[in-house]
Motif scaffolding. Structure first.
Motif, PDB file in Angstrom:
ATOM      1  N   SER A 247       0.820  -1.203   0.000  1.00 34.78           N
ATOM      2  CA  SER A 247       0.000   0.000   0.000  1.00 34.78           C
ATOM      3  C   SER A 247       0.860   1.263   0.000  1.00 34.78           C
ATOM      4  CB  SER A 247      -0.930  -0.008   1.206  1.00 34.78           C
ATOM      5  OG  SER A 247      -1.736   1.135   1.205  1.00 34.78           O
TER       6      SER A 247
ATOM      7  N   SER B 165     -12.113  -0.641   3.141  1.00 37.76           N
ATOM      8  CA  SER B 165     -11.676  -1.171   1.841  1.00 37.76           C
ATOM      9  C   SER B 165     -12.838  -1.570   0.951  1.00 37.76           C
ATOM     10  CB  SER B 165     -10.773  -2.386   2.045  1.00 37.76           C
ATOM     11  OG  SER B 165      -9.620  -2.033   2.746  1.00 37.76           O
TER      12      SER B 165
ATOM     13  N   TYR C  92     -13.433   2.909   0.009  1.00 40.32           N
ATOM     14  CA  TYR C  92     -12.383   3.069  -1.000  1.00 40.32           C
ATOM     15  C   TYR C  92     -12.902   2.982  -2.439  1.00 40.32           C
ATOM     16  CZ  TYR C  92      -8.003   2.687  -3.497  1.00 40.32           C
ATOM     17  OH  TYR C  92      -6.979   2.885  -4.372  1.00 40.32           O
TER      18      TYR C  92
ATOM     19  N   PHE D 186     -11.897   5.404  -5.896  1.00 35.50           N
ATOM     20  CA  PHE D 186     -11.043   4.749  -6.901  1.00 35.50           C
ATOM     21  C   PHE D 186     -11.531   5.164  -8.282  1.00 35.50           C
ATOM     22  CE2 PHE D 186      -9.409   0.526  -8.704  1.00 35.50           C
ATOM     23  CZ  PHE D 186      -8.082   0.923  -8.664  1.00 35.50           C
TER      24      PHE D 186
ATOM     25  N   GLN E 166      -7.417   3.687 -12.006  1.00 35.16           N
ATOM     26  CA  GLN E 166      -7.617   2.266 -12.250  1.00 35.16           C
ATOM     27  C   GLN E 166      -6.612   1.732 -13.269  1.00 35.16           C
ATOM     28  OE1 GLN E 166     -11.782   1.659 -13.051  1.00 35.16           O
ATOM     29  NE2 GLN E 166     -12.385   2.700 -11.178  1.00 35.16           N
TER      30      GLN E 166
ATOM     31  N   TRP F 183      -5.218  -1.671  -9.711  1.00 35.49           N
ATOM     32  CA  TRP F 183      -6.072  -2.832  -9.482  1.00 35.49           C
ATOM     33  C   TRP F 183      -5.329  -3.912  -8.715  1.00 35.49           C
ATOM     34  CZ3 TRP F 183     -11.042  -3.003  -9.407  1.00 35.49           C
ATOM     35  CH2 TRP F 183     -11.788  -2.160 -10.219  1.00 35.49           C
TER      36      TRP F 183
ATOM     37  N   ASN G 282      -5.007  -2.835  -5.091  1.00 31.64           N
ATOM     38  CA  ASN G 282      -6.310  -2.894  -4.430  1.00 31.64           C
ATOM     39  C   ASN G 282      -6.687  -4.335  -4.098  1.00 31.64           C
ATOM     40  OD1 ASN G 282      -8.926  -1.854  -3.562  1.00 31.64           O
ATOM     41  ND2 ASN G 282      -9.705  -2.849  -5.404  1.00 31.64           N
ATOM     42  N   ASP G 283      -6.615  -5.216  -5.072  1.00 34.63           N
ATOM     43  CA  ASP G 283      -7.050  -6.600  -4.863  1.00 34.63           C
ATOM     44  C   ASP G 283      -6.132  -7.357  -3.916  1.00 34.63           C
ATOM     45  OD1 ASP G 283      -9.080  -5.958  -6.571  1.00 34.63           O
ATOM     46  OD2 ASP G 283      -8.299  -7.084  -8.274  1.00 34.63           O
TER      47      ASP G 283
END
Length: 143
Positions: free
Chosen positions: A22, A82, A86, A90, A95, A100, A103-104
């Motif tokens: 992060s 999250s 979030y 986003f 993106q 991505w 994030n994932d």
């Protein structure tokens, strides 16, 4: 006095990996001009967030039930942010593939950390664990 269960080795590592990913993404997004205006490397609150995040890895090593409860509450709050907050920030320009990925993987690591924390609650005093008292066999009294 009962022995305390040994702290899990995986949980702190999962937390360090999540917050490292992060933090790297936060710096990358700022350098690429994609950062959220409310969460940039120039803001002290951003680094306070990461200090608390990395501190949670230290907390994960504590064997006390109160430490586990605090960690679980913190992880549930992070997962709530999250999942529910979030995604609203986003934006399409953020993106990117790395966006991505971060994030994932970050959310996945938080889910894994939550699972490992819950596992410590359920197995800390279960049979066969270090924190479970063992029954001594009864001796037969001489007759």
């Amino acid at each position: 006095m009962r022995p305390r269960p040994a702290p899990p080795r995986a949980l702190p590592a999962v937390l360090v990996a999540a917050f490292t990913l992060s933090a790297v993404h936060t710096v990358y997004a700022a350098l690429a001009g994609l950062s959220d205006p409310g969460f940039t490397p120039a803001m002290p609150t951003t680094w306070l967030f990461y200090a608390v995040g990395f501190g949670s890895a230290w907390l994960a090593r504590r064997p006390h039930p109160a430490a586990r409860a605090c960690l679980l509450a913190y992880l549930v709050a992070l997962l709530g942010v999250s999942v529910f907050y979030y995604p609203t920030t986003f934006t399409p320009e953020q993106q990117t593939t790395f966006g991505w990925f971060e994030n994932d993987v970050y959310v996945g690591l938080l889910v894994l950390a939550t699972y490992l924390t819950l596992e410590r609650f359920t197995t800390a005093a279960g049979p066969g664990s270090p924190g479970h008292p063992r029954r001594r066999p009864r001796r037969a009294l001489p007759s």
